[in-house]
Design a protein around this motif. Structure first.
Motif, short mmCIF file in Angstrom:
data_model
loop_
_atom_site.label_atom_id
_atom_site.label_comp_id
_atom_site.label_asym_id
_atom_site.label_seq_id
_atom_site.Cartn_x
_atom_site.Cartn_y
_atom_site.Cartn_z
N ARG A 1 -7.82 7.43 2.84
CA ARG A 1 -6.71 6.72 2.19
C ARG A 1 -5.45 7.58 2.07
O ARG A 1 -4.36 7.14 2.43
CB ARG A 1 -7.12 6.24 0.80
N ALA B 1 0.84 4.17 -2.80
CA ALA B 1 0.62 5.58 -2.46
C ALA B 1 1.74 6.44 -3.03
O ALA B 1 1.49 7.53 -3.57
CB ALA B 1 0.54 5.74 -0.95
N GLN C 1 0.83 -1.20 0.00
CA GLN C 1 0.00 0.00 0.00
C GLN C 1 0.87 1.26 0.00
O GLN C 1 0.54 2.26 -0.65
CB GLN C 1 -0.91 0.00 1.23
N GLU D 1 -7.61 11.82 -0.61
CA GLU D 1 -8.60 10.77 -0.83
C GLU D 1 -9.07 10.35 0.55
O GLU D 1 -8.31 9.70 1.28
CB GLU D 1 -7.99 9.58 -1.58
N TRP E 1 -7.42 15.74 3.72
CA TRP E 1 -7.62 14.52 2.93
C TRP E 1 -7.52 14.82 1.43
O TRP E 1 -8.15 15.74 0.93
CB TRP E 1 -8.99 13.91 3.21
#
Length: 630
Positions: free
Chosen positions: A558, A522, A518, A555, A553
């Motif tokens: 995420r 990113a 992840q 996203e 934020w």
């Protein structure tokens, strides 16, 4: 290259920067908090490199010629000019400090326009210092963040004998309002977002004030309060100011102009009561108070207060709207003979200029971020929290049972996670003399061992031997902190970005992709060379165990654009420093997961911190370097 740097107006918290600085020797003093914003006026210059000289031409705010300077880019000449005082001393001071830390040539600075009034509490000296630092940064590719430019601008200004605090250089952030926290030598910066424009008027009072005398008088109340007046000053610049600033942050982020005005008036009342008695000849400020109370402007304003160190230098008002701006400026000029300046703080999307303005042609970026091939796993700590087991075995080698049923050393789980995420090479940072503990994991089985182990175990041992060829052991000769351990890998990295995994953490993902995978995803979605920090929602009562972050934020849930880090905050500090995001469930804060992707810029900052022996709690910290990127 064309550059613009605005002035700085302190909306709330004047004098809190130097007051909070006393915490370096007297931790019982309260932290300082201030909200500042860049003005719509500032310093304009065309800059270009010069092989060996510092050449400057200046223009005053009335358009007249401010003189010229020509110096060799030599430390002695720069320092002598810095210590001599005057406008050019600021430029020479910054050039001296930059040249002391970087291999740079000279510079031509043509300050062809200045729209910022000088000596009015709007940080004209800081603006030229930041412009000088930015010019060297841009022309010589020093990769400094706004925080880095601030640091060199402030260090250069100190060489001139200035007693100003560190908030002035906040103009490096442009016109965006920022919250600044001053804790001894530590400074934190949090950009603030606005939901709608806020309208201000700043006016030159056309009077005089002695900033040096004000600062000398107020500093006598610190660090030890020797009288009731001193205690009163410390209380105002400590808890009272902290409360007002926290309320002002909330009002700014809500776009509540009326509340901001009320807080300005409250701040001025406390300032007058607490600080005016310490320097009455300067801070009684009859002109300032006459203008603040002037009847004809009251229908158009929500409130106002003094500017900068205060005294009869300048005044600021928050007004009702753009039409009120025009009315107030007209009244001040027509009826009081004052010169007004408009300041409009707009949401990020509505700002006239970006935070860092440089009119230079740059081709559009189409390349992908450089791939992350290498990973660092620090494994040189003493494991004091795992005593006594860590005396018998390295904590990174403690056994865990994997999902496949193998009993693996913890560090092998990390290595395999990194390789599965696409990493090609791994560096383990270890204590000298402990290399054999880790080498044993990748050593081929002897013939006798092969007879004892089964077929599956022998096959796995062969895989580990092959895996070991992708692992490099790097000794950390002295354990001087997490940041120092990470920096031990800088030569091995050869300027590449890197995945960093804490060697005493194991990571369990709630989705199919591992945490490391992840992180890699990113990074691939971010701008080139941008660092990534893994974050995890954590109960606020556990916040003191981890670093924490806040931001906006990109996203939701995420990807977060970080605006602030803080190392292991207490629950009280979480409240004070506004680290919790509204999007999180109540009672939670975003804490460091223990995985990072570090751009090469982090190692440049680490090198500087090690060279300057900059430490927190006696150690070289990584979080301080990440903060410098913001």
């Amino acid at each position: 290259m064309q550059l613009f740097v605005p002035g700085r107006i302190c909306l709330f918290g004047e004098h809190s920067d130097w007051a909070g600085g006393y915490r370096r020797s007297h931790p019982e003093i309260d932290r300082g908090y201030a909200i500042i914003a860049g003005t719509n006026q500032g310093v304009f210059a065309e800059v270009r490199p010069h092989p060996s000289k510092l050449i400057v031409r200046s223009t005053l705010d009335d358009g007249s010629d401010g003189g010229a300077l020509e110096l060799p880019m030599e430390q002695e000449a720069l320092l002598s000019t810095a210590e001599a005082g005057g406008f050019f001393s600021y430029i020479a001071g910054v050039a001296h400090d930059i040249a002391a830390h970087f291999e740079v040539g000279g510079m031509v600075i043509d300050n062809h326009q200045t729209t910022l009034p000088v000596r009015k509490g709007l940080s004209s000296s800081a603006a030229i210092c930041v412009l000088t630092a930015r010019a060297f940064n841009r022309l010589y590719h020093l990769n400094l963040s706004p925080r880095g430019e601030m640091a060199y601008a402030y260090a250069g200004e100190l060489l001139t004998g200035s007693q100003c605090g560190r908030m002035d250089q906040g103009c490096a952030y442009g016109e965006q309002p920022i919250l600044m926290t001053f804790d001894g030598d530590r400074m934190e910066v949090q950009p603030l977002t606005l939901p709608q424009p806020l309208y201000f008027v700043i006016a030159d009072l056309h009077a005089t004030k002695d900033t040096k005398r004000i600062l000398e008088s107020l500093n006598r109340a610190f660090p030890v309060a020797e009288s009731s007046l001193h205690r009163q000053a410390q209380t105002y610049l400590g808890p009272i100011n902290a409360r007002i600033v926290r309320s002002a942050v909330a009002a700014l982020q809500a776009g509540d102009a009326a509340q901001i005005g009320a807080l300005m008036q409250e701040a001025q009342r406390h300032f007058d009561a607490a600080l005016q008695p310490l320097c009455p000849d300067q801070l009684t400020a009859p002109k300032l108070h006459e203008v603040l109370a002037y009847g004809p402007i009251q229908p158009y304003i929500y409130g106002g207060k003094g500017v900068g160190s205060q005294g009869d230098g300048a005044v600021q008002f928050i007004v009702r709207d753009e039409a009120a701006q025009i009315q107030v400026m007209s009244i001040l000029e027509r009826e009081l003979g004052l010169t007004g300046l408009r300041l409009t703080l707009a949401p990020a999307s509505g700002r006239a200029r970006p935070v860092c303005t440089a009119a230079v042609s740059v081709p559009a970026r189409t390349e992908h971020p450089p791939s992350v091939r290498k990973a660092i796993i620090p494994a040189a700590g003493y494991g004091t929290r795992m005593f006594p087991a860590s005396r018998a075995m390295r904590k990174e080698l403690f056994p865990v049972i994997s999902r496949e049923g193998w009993v693996k050393p913890a560090i092998l789980v990390l290595i395999e996670e990194a390789l599965a995420a696409g990493i090609e090479e791994i560096a383990l940072i270890v204590q000298p003399g402990h290399e054999s503990w880790f080498e044993a994991l990748f050593t081929p089985l002897s013939v006798a061992e092969q007879r004892k182990y089964g077929e599956a175990q022998t096959a796995y041992a062969e895989e580990l031997t092959a895996l070991g060829k992708r692992v490099t052991l790097i000794p950390q000769v002295s354990q001087e902190g997490f940041g120092h351990a990470v920096y031990c890998a800088h030569e091995w990295l050869s300027g590449e970005p890197s995945l960093l995994l804490l060697g005493d953490h194991l990571f369990a993902s709630s989705i199919e992709l591992s945490c490391a995978a992840q992180m890699m995803a990113a990074y691939a979605s971010c701008q080139p060379r941008q660092s990534v920090v893994g974050l995890l929602p954590t109960p606020i009562e556990s916040s003191h165990l981890y670093g924490a972050a806040t931001g906006t934020w990109v996203e939701p849930g995420r990807l977060l654009q970080v605006s602030r880090f803080i190392e292991k905050p207490t629950p009280e500090e979480v409240e004070q420093h506004l680290l919790r995001l509204a999007d999180l469930p109540p009672g939670q804060v975003l804490s460091f997961l223990g995985q990072y992707i570090l751009s090469p810029a982090v190692f440049t900052i680490l090198a500087r911190h090690i060279e300057q022996d900059y430490r927190e709690q006696g150690e070289v910290q990584l979080t301080a370097c990440l903060e410098a990127l913001l």
